[in-house]
Design a protein around this motif. Structure first.
Motif, mmCIF file in Angstrom:
data_model
loop_
_atom_site.group_PDB
_atom_site.id
_atom_site.type_symbol
_atom_site.label_atom_id
_atom_site.label_comp_id
_atom_site.label_asym_id
_atom_site.label_seq_id
_atom_site.Cartn_x
_atom_site.Cartn_y
_atom_site.Cartn_z
ATOM 1 N N THR A 15 -4.902 -11.347 -5.417
ATOM 2 C CA THR A 15 -3.746 -10.497 -5.120
ATOM 3 C C THR A 15 -3.286 -10.652 -3.673
ATOM 4 O OG1 THR A 15 -5.264 -8.682 -4.601
ATOM 5 C CG2 THR A 15 -4.370 -8.763 -6.847
ATOM 6 N N SER A 70 -0.635 -8.436 -0.855
ATOM 7 C CA SER A 70 0.201 -7.254 -0.634
ATOM 8 C C SER A 70 1.564 -7.683 -0.109
ATOM 9 C CB SER A 70 -0.465 -6.293 0.351
ATOM 10 O OG SER A 70 -0.610 -6.885 1.628
ATOM 11 N N VAL A 123 1.309 -7.287 -5.084
ATOM 12 C CA VAL A 123 1.159 -5.832 -5.124
ATOM 13 C C VAL A 123 2.119 -5.240 -4.091
ATOM 14 C CG1 VAL A 123 -0.418 -3.888 -4.977
ATOM 15 C CG2 VAL A 123 -1.265 -6.131 -5.745
ATOM 16 N N TYR A 145 4.119 -2.621 -1.637
ATOM 17 C CA TYR A 145 3.892 -1.406 -0.859
ATOM 18 C C TYR A 145 5.168 -1.093 -0.084
ATOM 19 C CZ TYR A 145 -1.036 -2.115 -1.900
ATOM 20 O OH TYR A 145 -2.228 -2.285 -2.557
ATOM 21 N N LYS A 182 1.596 0.079 5.269
ATOM 22 C CA LYS A 182 0.867 0.329 4.023
ATOM 23 C C LYS A 182 0.335 -0.968 3.422
ATOM 24 C CE LYS A 182 3.183 4.658 2.885
ATOM 25 N NZ LYS A 182 4.019 5.406 1.916
ATOM 26 N N ALA A 186 -3.666 -1.681 2.834
ATOM 27 C CA ALA A 186 -4.232 -2.133 1.559
ATOM 28 C C ALA A 186 -5.105 -3.359 1.768
ATOM 29 C CB ALA A 186 -3.105 -2.448 0.578
ATOM 30 N N SER A 210 -8.398 -2.209 3.428
ATOM 31 C CA SER A 210 -9.277 -1.455 2.538
ATOM 32 C C SER A 210 -9.845 -2.301 1.407
ATOM 33 C CB SER A 210 -8.517 -0.264 1.944
ATOM 34 O OG SER A 210 -7.485 -0.719 1.073
ATOM 35 N N GLU A 252 -7.995 -3.559 -1.111
ATOM 36 C CA GLU A 252 -7.216 -3.417 -2.346
ATOM 37 C C GLU A 252 -6.618 -4.755 -2.773
ATOM 38 O OE1 GLU A 252 -4.297 -0.306 -2.265
ATOM 39 O OE2 GLU A 252 -5.610 1.011 -1.101
ATOM 40 N N VAL A 253 -6.364 -5.628 -1.793
ATOM 41 C CA VAL A 253 -5.805 -6.951 -2.072
ATOM 42 C C VAL A 253 -6.613 -8.002 -1.317
ATOM 43 C CG1 VAL A 253 -3.450 -6.108 -2.491
ATOM 44 C CG2 VAL A 253 -4.157 -6.736 -0.168
#
Length: 319
Positions: A149, A151, A177, A179, A184, A188, A191, A193-194
């Protein structure tokens, strides 16, 4: 006749006084077509405190975000074309707006004052991917399509446009993904997330500790990322090339200001020039906060934005 003379003179004075008033007579509004806190907003606000010294008037920043920058530009285009409203925006997001809806504006509607901050785009991956190079990423994605992924901070963001162009040319299937904004998108990434993100190098510095640079969409050195190598030499083996690109943050007024109020345009240009190049307080502030403070001037800036616009129009057209 002598009795009428004072009245006549008063009438002449009343008629003449508006013409004698110096621009600007009221506050200057700087419209930002994104929300507060992003790089475009920071570019506008970096000057807000210091431009009044050169202009002799208050400067107010207004944020009008939404629709990938379209709402703010539309609001700006609807404002009076009198020199009291300045647009702060960035290419290629402006290209994205007019490509999606040509009725909003054209490049001929803008008289560019200056490109203040050019931020080369880079592609980075999280360290926990285990990738060390661009080849590592390409090999992993081809082996497991749609697993990885990236972002996106917005459809018109430079990182999004350039990375999708790269992935399309390489035939890579990577999940995007979305945002709302660069902050943001980077959060991501941080963290986990991607797996990847692509952004202006300056904006991406907040992700430095978690990042491995896969390459730069830039042929020269990238400030803050000395290890970032230009992508094109690495892409030769794949028969692929990508354009140089970055976020070009600029200030402009409507072209009608330059045409119908050349004195006002000239005064705005001079105020931006002196603030950017001579105001020691502004220079110190920009250097401390990491905001760009380049001075190109109207002609060079206009040519630069038009060149960027053509490059990203080609990308959006799939060329």
């Amino acid at each position: 006749m002598k009795r009428l003379l004072p009245s006549v003179l008063l009438g002449v004075a009343l008629v003449a006084s508006p013409a004698l008033a110096e621009f600007p007579e009221k506050e200057i509004v700087v419209m930002v077509n994104y929300g507060a806190g992003g790089a475009v907003d920071r570019t506008a606000r970096s000057l807000q405190k210091f431009l009044p010294t050169a202009l002799g008037q208050t400067v107010v920043v207004e944020n009008h975000g939404g629709a990938s920058g379209k709402i703010g530009i539309q609001k700006y285009m609807d404002a009076p074309h009198d020199g009291y409203t300045v647009l702060t925006a960035f290419a290629p997001a402006t290209t994205f707006v007019k490509f999606k809806d040509p009725t909003v504006f054209s490049m001929d509607d803008l008289a560019v004052i200056n490109v203040q901050w050019t931020d080369p785009a880079i592609l980075i991956a999280r360290k926990d991917t285990g990738w060390k190079t661009l080849d590592d990423m390409i090999e992993a994605v081809k082996a497991d399509p749609n697993k990885y992924t990236i972002s996106s901070s917005g459809a018109g963001a430079v990182g999004n446009l350039l990375s999708q162009d790269l992935f399309r040319k390489l035939g890579l299937k990577i999940k995007i993904v979305p945002y709302k904004g660069g902050g943001k998108a980077r959060k991501a990434f941080l963290s986990g997330e991607v797996n990847m993100t692509a952004a202006g190098a300056g904006g991406a510095l907040s992700a430095r500790d978690e990042a491995v640079v896969l390459g730069a969409f830039w042929s020269g050195k990238v400030e803050g990322w000395p290890e970032a190598k230009p992508l094109n030499p690495m892409l030769e083996k794949y028969g692929v090339t990508v354009p140089d690109g970055g976020a070009y943050r600029f200030h402009a007024v409507h072209a009608d200001v330059k045409k119908n109020h050349p004195d006002r345009f000239a005064k705005l240009v001079e105020a931006f020039r002196t603030t950017t190049t001579e105001d020691k307080d502004f220079i110190a502030f920009a250097d401390k906060t990491g905001v760009g403070r380049d001075w190109h001037g109207p002609d060079k800036s206009d040519a630069l934005i038009r060149s960027v616009d053509k490059t990203f129009e080609d990308i959006l057209s799939g060329k």
